[in-house]
Enzyme design. Sequence first.
Site, PDB file in Angstrom:
ATOM      1  N   SER A  69       0.880  -1.164   0.000  1.00  0.00           N
ATOM      2  CA  SER A  69       0.000   0.000   0.000  1.00  0.00           C
ATOM      3  C   SER A  69       0.919   1.215   0.000  1.00  0.00           C
ATOM      4  O   SER A  69       1.904   1.248   0.734  1.00  0.00           O
ATOM      5  CB  SER A  69      -0.856   0.004   1.278  1.00  0.00           C
ATOM      6  OG  SER A  69      -1.271   1.330   1.597  1.00  0.00           O
TER       7      SER A  69
ATOM      8  N   ASP B 120      -4.592   3.219  -2.509  1.00  0.00           N
ATOM      9  CA  ASP B 120      -5.773   3.311  -1.654  1.00  0.00           C
ATOM     10  C   ASP B 120      -6.519   4.592  -1.996  1.00  0.00           C
ATOM     11  O   ASP B 120      -6.121   5.671  -1.587  1.00  0.00           O
ATOM     12  CB  ASP B 120      -5.364   3.328  -0.180  1.00  0.00           C
ATOM     13  CG  ASP B 120      -4.851   1.981   0.281  1.00  0.00           C
ATOM     14  OD1 ASP B 120      -3.723   1.923   0.818  1.00  0.00           O
ATOM     15  OD2 ASP B 120      -5.569   0.999   0.077  1.00  0.00           O
TER      16      ASP B 120
ATOM     17  N   PHE C 156      -7.382   4.007   7.120  1.00  0.00           N
ATOM     18  CA  PHE C 156      -6.076   4.443   7.636  1.00  0.00           C
ATOM     19  C   PHE C 156      -5.092   3.285   7.655  1.00  0.00           C
ATOM     20  O   PHE C 156      -5.480   2.130   7.830  1.00  0.00           O
ATOM     21  CB  PHE C 156      -6.237   4.984   9.054  1.00  0.00           C
ATOM     22  CG  PHE C 156      -7.230   6.106   9.149  1.00  0.00           C
ATOM     23  CD1 PHE C 156      -8.548   5.857   9.497  1.00  0.00           C
ATOM     24  CD2 PHE C 156      -6.859   7.396   8.826  1.00  0.00           C
ATOM     25  CE1 PHE C 156      -9.478   6.873   9.546  1.00  0.00           C
ATOM     26  CE2 PHE C 156      -7.775   8.436   8.874  1.00  0.00           C
ATOM     27  CZ  PHE C 156      -9.092   8.176   9.239  1.00  0.00           C
ATOM     28  N   GLY C 157      -3.812   3.605   7.514  1.00  0.00           N
ATOM     29  CA  GLY C 157      -2.768   2.605   7.689  1.00  0.00           C
ATOM     30  C   GLY C 157      -2.394   2.511   9.162  1.00  0.00           C
ATOM     31  O   GLY C 157      -2.874   3.301   9.983  1.00  0.00           O
ATOM     32  N   GLY C 158      -1.567   1.512   9.502  1.00  0.00           N
ATOM     33  CA  GLY C 158      -1.043   1.419  10.860  1.00  0.00           C
ATOM     34  C   GLY C 158      -2.007   0.900  11.907  1.00  0.00           C
ATOM     35  O   GLY C 158      -1.725   1.003  13.104  1.00  0.00           O
TER      36      GLY C 158
ATOM     37  N   ASP D 169      -5.848  -7.251   3.567  1.00  0.00           N
ATOM     38  CA  ASP D 169      -5.311  -5.894   3.637  1.00  0.00           C
ATOM     39  C   ASP D 169      -5.624  -5.279   4.986  1.00  0.00           C
ATOM     40  O   ASP D 169      -6.781  -5.198   5.373  1.00  0.00           O
ATOM     41  CB  ASP D 169      -5.972  -5.069   2.520  1.00  0.00           C
ATOM     42  CG  ASP D 169      -5.511  -3.635   2.457  1.00  0.00           C
ATOM     43  OD1 ASP D 169      -6.120  -2.868   1.688  1.00  0.00           O
ATOM     44  OD2 ASP D 169      -4.554  -3.295   3.164  1.00  0.00           O
ATOM     45  N   GLY D 170      -4.554  -4.853   5.710  1.00  0.00           N
ATOM     46  CA  GLY D 170      -4.761  -4.187   6.986  1.00  0.00           C
ATOM     47  C   GLY D 170      -4.065  -4.934   8.106  1.00  0.00           C
ATOM     48  O   GLY D 170      -4.393  -6.068   8.429  1.00  0.00           O
ATOM     49  N   GLY D 171      -3.003  -4.301   8.668  1.00  0.00           N
ATOM     50  CA  GLY D 171      -2.287  -4.913   9.783  1.00  0.00           C
ATOM     51  C   GLY D 171      -1.466  -6.135   9.401  1.00  0.00           C
ATOM     52  O   GLY D 171      -1.120  -6.941  10.266  1.00  0.00           O
TER      53      GLY D 171
ATOM     54  N   GLY E  44       1.397  -2.105   4.297  1.00  0.00           N
ATOM     55  CA  GLY E  44       1.858  -0.722   4.222  1.00  0.00           C
ATOM     56  C   GLY E  44       2.940  -0.480   5.254  1.00  0.00           C
ATOM     57  O   GLY E  44       4.130  -0.638   4.974  1.00  0.00           O
ATOM     58  N   SER E  45       2.527  -0.179   6.476  1.00  0.00           N
ATOM     59  CA  SER E  45       3.495   0.225   7.514  1.00  0.00           C
ATOM     60  C   SER E  45       4.546  -0.849   7.769  1.00  0.00           C
ATOM     61  O   SER E  45       5.713  -0.518   8.002  1.00  0.00           O
ATOM     62  CB  SER E  45       2.758   0.592   8.799  1.00  0.00           C
ATOM     63  OG  SER E  45       1.789  -0.372   9.111  1.00  0.00           O
TER      64      SER E  45
END
Length: 233
Positions: free
Chosen positions: A17, A44, A152-154, A184-186, A206-207
Amino acid sequence: MSLVAPPPARPVEVVPSVLPADFSRLGDEVRALEKAGVDRIQWDVMDGRFVPNLTFGPDVIAACRPHVTVPFEAHLMVDEPDALMERYVEAGCSVLIVHAESTRHLHRSLGRVRELGARAAVALNPATPAVAVADVLDLCSMVLVMTVNPGFGGQDYIATMEPKITEVRRLVEAGGHDCDIEVDGGISPATAAGAAGAGANILVAGSALYRDPDGLEHAVSELRALASGAHPT
Ligand code: DX5
């Protein structure tokens, strides 16, 4: 005794991401991601209505298109995706992800993505059950199971989504659909094996990619190895 051969294992893919990237130099950032060995790049797209955040218009993505050859996917976290999808295909996205919750006519919206010459994918928010996509899998090359509430990311990975990943995989296989399962996510080294073990073969991160002290290439190959080791064959 059933003689039907199990479907072939789907290749594990790692998709970054771009949210944590330095927006002041996105061309350099997408080149660095391509050099790190990612399989695709996810944009995104947020409209401030479907989710409480605002991100990439098609012109930003179009500006980055000539910098790399790796495919782009647009994750459309927008109300009324039909009004915007043609612009994102023109900007160079070969996969469009439409949220099941964002359109009254999901079947028609996914059909429109295919008419535009892109691969159609459907996304599920954490509260939306797997069955919501059961009747559109024939139109989809991928189902995205969100493992955070989008916007949101993170954020922390929601592990209670794993049974839903497994249910989506069961629906895909029961129907004999040629369909990837993306999460997607975490997603991080701590959560990749859980998601892949549940049945996902495409990991968006992402992060976790940008905070790896050993760099992007190390982060990508570590996620790929963890997922490949866990993904059910
Ligand atoms: C959230 C986005 C995700 C997010 C992932 O709405 O769809 O792609 O950027 O970021 P991490 O991996 O940091 O959770």
